[in-house]
Design a protein around this motif. Structure first.
Motif, PDB file in Angstrom:
ATOM      1  N   ALA A 185      -1.612  -9.033  -6.977  1.00 42.32           N
ATOM      2  CA  ALA A 185      -2.674  -8.691  -7.923  1.00 42.32           C
ATOM      3  C   ALA A 185      -3.845  -8.011  -7.243  1.00 42.32           C
ATOM      4  O   ALA A 185      -4.580  -7.243  -7.871  1.00 42.32           O
ATOM      5  CB  ALA A 185      -3.152  -9.947  -8.652  1.00 42.32           C
ATOM      6  N   GLU A 186      -4.037  -8.278  -5.961  1.00 48.70           N
ATOM      7  CA  GLU A 186      -5.147  -7.682  -5.230  1.00 48.70           C
ATOM      8  C   GLU A 186      -4.813  -6.276  -4.721  1.00 48.70           C
ATOM      9  O   GLU A 186      -5.709  -5.529  -4.342  1.00 48.70           O
ATOM     10  CB  GLU A 186      -5.517  -8.580  -4.046  1.00 48.70           C
ATOM     11  CG  GLU A 186      -5.993  -9.971  -4.445  1.00 48.70           C
ATOM     12  CD  GLU A 186      -7.238  -9.927  -5.315  1.00 48.70           C
ATOM     13  OE1 GLU A 186      -8.110  -9.054  -5.049  1.00 48.70           O
ATOM     14  OE2 GLU A 186      -7.347 -10.739  -6.243  1.00 48.70           O
ATOM     15  N   CYS A 187      -3.528  -5.956  -4.697  1.00 51.66           N
ATOM     16  CA  CYS A 187      -3.103  -4.654  -4.187  1.00 51.66           C
ATOM     17  C   CYS A 187      -2.011  -4.109  -5.101  1.00 51.66           C
ATOM     18  O   CYS A 187      -0.824  -4.324  -4.859  1.00 51.66           O
ATOM     19  CB  CYS A 187      -2.598  -4.781  -2.749  1.00 51.66           C
ATOM     20  SG  CYS A 187      -2.148  -3.203  -1.991  1.00 51.66           S
ATOM     21  N   ASP A 188      -2.437  -3.446  -6.166  1.00 46.88           N
ATOM     22  CA  ASP A 188      -1.500  -2.988  -7.191  1.00 46.88           C
ATOM     23  C   ASP A 188      -1.536  -1.467  -7.298  1.00 46.88           C
ATOM     24  O   ASP A 188      -1.464  -0.908  -8.381  1.00 46.88           O
ATOM     25  CB  ASP A 188      -1.865  -3.631  -8.541  1.00 46.88           C
ATOM     26  CG  ASP A 188      -0.796  -3.399  -9.599  1.00 46.88           C
ATOM     27  OD1 ASP A 188       0.378  -3.227  -9.227  1.00 46.88           O
ATOM     28  OD2 ASP A 188      -1.147  -3.373 -10.796  1.00 46.88           O
ATOM     29  N   GLY A 189      -1.662  -0.782  -6.170  1.00 46.41           N
ATOM     30  CA  GLY A 189      -1.734   0.667  -6.175  1.00 46.41           C
ATOM     31  C   GLY A 189      -0.367   1.310  -6.055  1.00 46.41           C
ATOM     32  O   GLY A 189       0.632   0.667  -5.722  1.00 46.41           O
ATOM     33  N   HIS A 190      -0.320   2.603  -6.338  1.00 45.32           N
ATOM     34  CA  HIS A 190       0.939   3.341  -6.221  1.00 45.32           C
ATOM     35  C   HIS A 190       0.630   4.827  -6.039  1.00 45.32           C
ATOM     36  O   HIS A 190      -0.229   5.381  -6.725  1.00 45.32           O
ATOM     37  CB  HIS A 190       1.802   3.153  -7.466  1.00 45.32           C
ATOM     38  CG  HIS A 190       3.201   3.678  -7.312  1.00 45.32           C
ATOM     39  ND1 HIS A 190       4.191   2.957  -6.686  1.00 45.32           N
ATOM     40  CD2 HIS A 190       3.765   4.850  -7.685  1.00 45.32           C
ATOM     41  CE1 HIS A 190       5.317   3.675  -6.688  1.00 45.32           C
ATOM     42  NE2 HIS A 190       5.072   4.821  -7.284  1.00 45.32           N
ATOM     43  N   ASP A 191       1.332   5.475  -5.099  1.00 45.27           N
ATOM     44  CA  ASP A 191       1.164   6.906  -4.860  1.00 45.27           C
ATOM     45  C   ASP A 191       2.126   7.705  -5.732  1.00 45.27           C
ATOM     46  O   ASP A 191       3.307   7.366  -5.836  1.00 45.27           O
ATOM     47  CB  ASP A 191       1.433   7.243  -3.390  1.00 45.27           C
ATOM     48  CG  ASP A 191       0.328   6.753  -2.474  1.00 45.27           C
ATOM     49  OD1 ASP A 191      -0.840   6.829  -2.892  1.00 45.27           O
ATOM     50  OD2 ASP A 191       0.635   6.289  -1.361  1.00 45.27           O
TER      51      ASP A 191
END
Length: 237
Positions: free
Chosen positions: A174-180
């Motif tokens: 939940a703290e790191c929900d990024g996507h390239d």
């Protein structure tokens, strides 16, 4: 799968690579079928609307868009194809749309008459068409009912594997929900696919950036800061 391709005119470009069920013919199924492998450069025309529909194609690698033109030159992108998809099937003797590659692509071409006499190929085509029909239903909903923000958000979310929809696995962290997201479609192509103007697409992307939902790292790449935040803008909740 993501494709990182051109930046040509300096406009951010976005690849459409939604997760799809791979229906490609395996080696045993292909045995005995007469197919011709074709390689096409980026932005090559495979066939034009109105051409003789004597072949059916399977996309082996790359991305292809299907589009229709109005007499005044306006374009509607009707479908984005990923590896394993079938295209070029026509009810009559002419193709009802044009097919253009968005990235370098490899396709297998089958004679239309061969499909009519091959049960294996007919079953394969039927499975592909059912899958593609479901995706076109979703696109019809997007064009008919969603706002500009919801359309662009839905479009971007399609490139995030296993996220959005009923089967969403949710964030692993939940703290790191990024996507390239790799970029390969111009804003004009995005606009033609979403039924918007290029100005509207640019405005929405700028608004997503202003809200902190995305970050434009380079002209050819977008970073989604929080996938759940993007998903909440798609109108599916």
């Amino acid at each position: 799968m993501a494709y990182l391709e051109r930046t040509g005119d300096g406009i951010p470009q976005i690849s459409v690579v939604p997760p799809v069920v791979d229906h490609r013919l395996d080696g045993d199924a292909r045995r005995g079928l007469q197919s011709r492998s074709q390689r096409h450069a980026q932005h090559s025309i495979i066939f034009y609307e109105g051409d003789q529909a004597d072949r059916v194609f399977e996309l082996d690698d790359g991305i292809v868009m299907l589009y229709k033109l109005l007499p005044d030159g306006r374009r509607q992108v009707v479908e984005i194809l990923n590896p394993g998809m079938i295209f070029g099937i026509a009810a009559g003797t002419r193709y009802d749309c044009s097919a253009e590659t968005l990235t370098p692509a490899r396709v297998s071409a089958f004679d239309r008459k061969e499909i009519e006499g091959c049960n294996t190929l007919q079953r394969h085509v039927s499975k592909c068409l059912i899958s593609q029909m479901e995706k076109m239903h979703e696109h019809a909903m997007l064009l008919g009912r969603k706002s500009a923000m919801e359309r662009v958000a839905s479009y971007l979310l399609r490139m995030v594997p296993d996220r959005g929809g009923d089967d969403c696995i949710g964030p692993r962290d939940a703290e790191c929900d990024g996507h390239d997201l790799a970029l390969s479609m111009t804003r004009q192509e995005i606009a033609d696919y979403l039924g918007l103007t290029i100005e509207t697409v640019s405005r929405v992307i700028s608004e997503l950036k202003r809200r902190g939902v995305i970050r434009l790292e380079r002209q050819d790449r977008i970073h989604v800061n929080r996938v759940c935040g993007l998903c909440q803008l798609t109108g599916i909740h």
